[in-house]
Write an enzyme that holds these catalytic residues in place. Structure first.
Site, PDB file in Angstrom:
ATOM      1  CG  ASN A  32      27.672 -25.376   2.860  1.00 11.41           C
ATOM      2  OD1 ASN A  32      26.939 -24.514   2.356  1.00 11.41           O
ATOM      3  ND2 ASN A  32      28.842 -25.078   3.424  1.00 11.41           N
ATOM      4  CD1 TRP A  33      23.498 -27.966  -1.922  1.00 12.96           C
ATOM      5  CD2 TRP A  33      21.705 -26.826  -2.616  1.00 12.96           C
ATOM      6  NE1 TRP A  33      22.512 -28.875  -2.225  1.00 12.96           N
ATOM      7  CE2 TRP A  33      21.399 -28.204  -2.656  1.00 12.96           C
ATOM      8  CE3 TRP A  33      20.718 -25.909  -3.014  1.00 12.96           C
ATOM      9  CZ2 TRP A  33      20.155 -28.686  -3.081  1.00 12.96           C
ATOM     10  CZ3 TRP A  33      19.482 -26.386  -3.427  1.00 12.96           C
ATOM     11  CH2 TRP A  33      19.205 -27.767  -3.462  1.00 12.96           C
ATOM     12  CE  LYS A  34      31.281 -24.978   0.797  1.00 12.76           C
ATOM     13  NZ  LYS A  34      32.720 -25.107   0.846  1.00 12.76           N
TER      14      LYS A  34
ATOM     15  CG  HIS B   5      31.496 -22.684   6.294  1.00 13.69           C
ATOM     16  ND1 HIS B   5      32.534 -22.310   5.475  1.00 13.69           N
ATOM     17  CD2 HIS B   5      31.187 -23.960   5.967  1.00 13.69           C
ATOM     18  CE1 HIS B   5      32.832 -23.328   4.677  1.00 13.69           C
ATOM     19  NE2 HIS B   5      32.030 -24.341   4.947  1.00 13.69           N
TER      20      HIS B   5
ATOM     21  CD  GLU C 239      33.638 -21.835   1.877  1.00 12.79           C
ATOM     22  OE1 GLU C 239      32.421 -21.668   1.696  1.00 12.79           O
ATOM     23  OE2 GLU C 239      34.238 -22.874   1.499  1.00 12.79           O
TER      24      GLU C 239
ATOM     25  CD  GLU D  74      32.814 -27.796   7.220  1.00 13.44           C
ATOM     26  OE1 GLU D  74      32.351 -28.531   6.342  1.00 13.44           O
ATOM     27  OE2 GLU D  74      32.702 -26.561   7.183  1.00 13.44           O
TER      28      GLU D  74
ATOM     29  N   GLY E 160      37.108 -28.130   0.045  1.00 13.31           N
ATOM     30  CA  GLY E 160      37.205 -27.859  -1.381  1.00 13.31           C
ATOM     31  C   GLY E 160      38.549 -28.220  -1.996  1.00 13.31           C
TER      32      GLY E 160
ATOM     33  CB  SER F  47      37.658 -32.954   0.282  1.00 11.24           C
ATOM     34  OG  SER F  47      38.087 -31.683  -0.165  1.00 11.24           O
TER      35      SER F  47
ATOM     36  N   GLY G  23      30.066 -30.102   0.930  1.00  7.65           N
ATOM     37  CA  GLY G  23      29.929 -28.976   0.015  1.00  7.65           C
ATOM     38  C   GLY G  23      29.847 -29.450  -1.425  1.00  7.65           C
ATOM     39  N   GLY G  24      30.992 -29.482  -2.101  1.00 10.71           N
ATOM     40  CA  GLY G  24      31.043 -29.787  -3.537  1.00 10.71           C
ATOM     41  C   GLY G  24      30.229 -31.004  -3.946  1.00 10.71           C
TER      42      GLY G  24
HETATM   43  P1  PGA Z   1      33.605 -29.421   0.550  1.00 10.94           P
HETATM   44  O1  PGA Z   1      32.964 -28.296   1.508  1.00 10.94           O
HETATM   45  O2  PGA Z   1      32.821 -30.684   0.793  1.00 10.94           O
HETATM   46  O3  PGA Z   1      33.416 -28.870  -0.836  1.00 10.94           O
HETATM   47  O4  PGA Z   1      35.021 -29.559   0.933  1.00 10.94           O
HETATM   48  C1  PGA Z   1      32.573 -28.605   2.813  1.00 10.94           C
HETATM   49  C2  PGA Z   1      32.118 -27.351   3.496  1.00 10.94           C
HETATM   50  O5  PGA Z   1      32.730 -26.298   3.285  1.00 10.94           O
HETATM   51  O6  PGA Z   1      31.144 -27.369   4.272  1.00 10.94           O
END
Ligand code: PGA
Length: 251
Positions: A8-10, A94, A96, A164, A170, A208, A229-230
């Protein structure tokens, strides 16, 4: 095969970032099958990315779609448009999106139906906040998110759920592997008892995940993959996590 590891590149990336990422990923990936790997770049890069994947096994998808199929919805992107650009899956719900864009479970239910009608693989993201966790409400919140997102009359036939926990996203510290395992089991039980006709293709974990903690998390029995994500912004690290997954699940 269902998707198991999703990047997930956000709000990150560019066309040149995509090229560099694919090169680093290809240099480090050791598996023979790519068919369970997905990348969710910002939607504007879906079309370009699908054209630059040497091996068509990697699926490209979207981080979100609108909950309307079309209309006066300035700035939005529909599930049909994602499919038309070459997308094969979409996330919905998600945290976010829930937090920054006030998405409700009712919106997410509409999104899931549209994603499925567009022949994309739907991936429902759920998870409790730190306050909900501290108040021992994790189970009730997850159950509510599932039930309200898979509303009565839903046309969904298959689904992947990404668990999640909001507090782990994050933050640099994931949930404990045994805790993840028991929550995944709980999610599977809820879906089975409430929506027995639905084909739940897997419950993947996000929050994470990185090269350091991938092994203990992915080795848990009820963990069918990860939404990353990250750590997914680095093609090499993502490939190494995929190598760990392949080794563990003997793909
Ligand atoms: P993260 O994000 O790996 O940076 O914690 C995961 C996500 O939000 O899908």
């Amino acid at each position: 095969m269902s998707l198991t590891l999703i990047a997930n590149w956000k709000l990150h990336g560019s066309k040149s970032f995509s090229r560099d990422w694919l090169n680093s990923f290809n240099d480090s990936y050791q598996g023979s099958s790519l068919s369970s790997i997905g990348i969710a770049p910002p939607s504007i890069f879906i079309d370009d990315l699908t054209k630059h994947i040497d091996n068509p096994g990697i699926s490209i998808g979207s981080q979100n779609v609108d909950h309307f199929p079309s209309g006066a919805r300035t700035g939005e992107i529909s599930a049909d448009m994602v499919a038309d650009a070459g997308g094969q899956f979409s996330l919905a719900g998600h945290s976010e999106r829930r937090i920054f864009f006030q998405e409700t479970n009712a919106d997410i239910a509409l999104k899931l139906d549209l994603i499925s009608e567009s022949s994309l693989i739907p991936i429902l993201c759920i998870g409790e906040s730190i306050d909900e966790k501290d108040q021992n409400k994790t189970e009730i919140i997850l159950e509510q998110q599932i039930i309200e997102s898979l509303s009565a009359g839903s046309k969904l036939q298959n689904l992947i759920i990404a668990y999640e926990p909001v507090w782990a996203i994050g933050s640099g510290s994931s949930a404990a592997p045994e805790e993840i395992n028991s929550i995944h089991k709980l999610i599977k039980d809820i879906v089975q008892s409430r929506f027995s006709a639905l084909d739940l293709q897997g419950v993947i974990y996000g929050g994470s995940v990185n090269i350091e903690n991938a092994f203990p998390i992915l080795e848990e029995e009820e963990v069918d993959g990860a939404l990353i994500g990250g750590a997914s912004l680095n093609g090499e690290e993502f490939a190494k996590i995929a190598n760990i997954f392949n080794e563990l699940k003997e793909l």
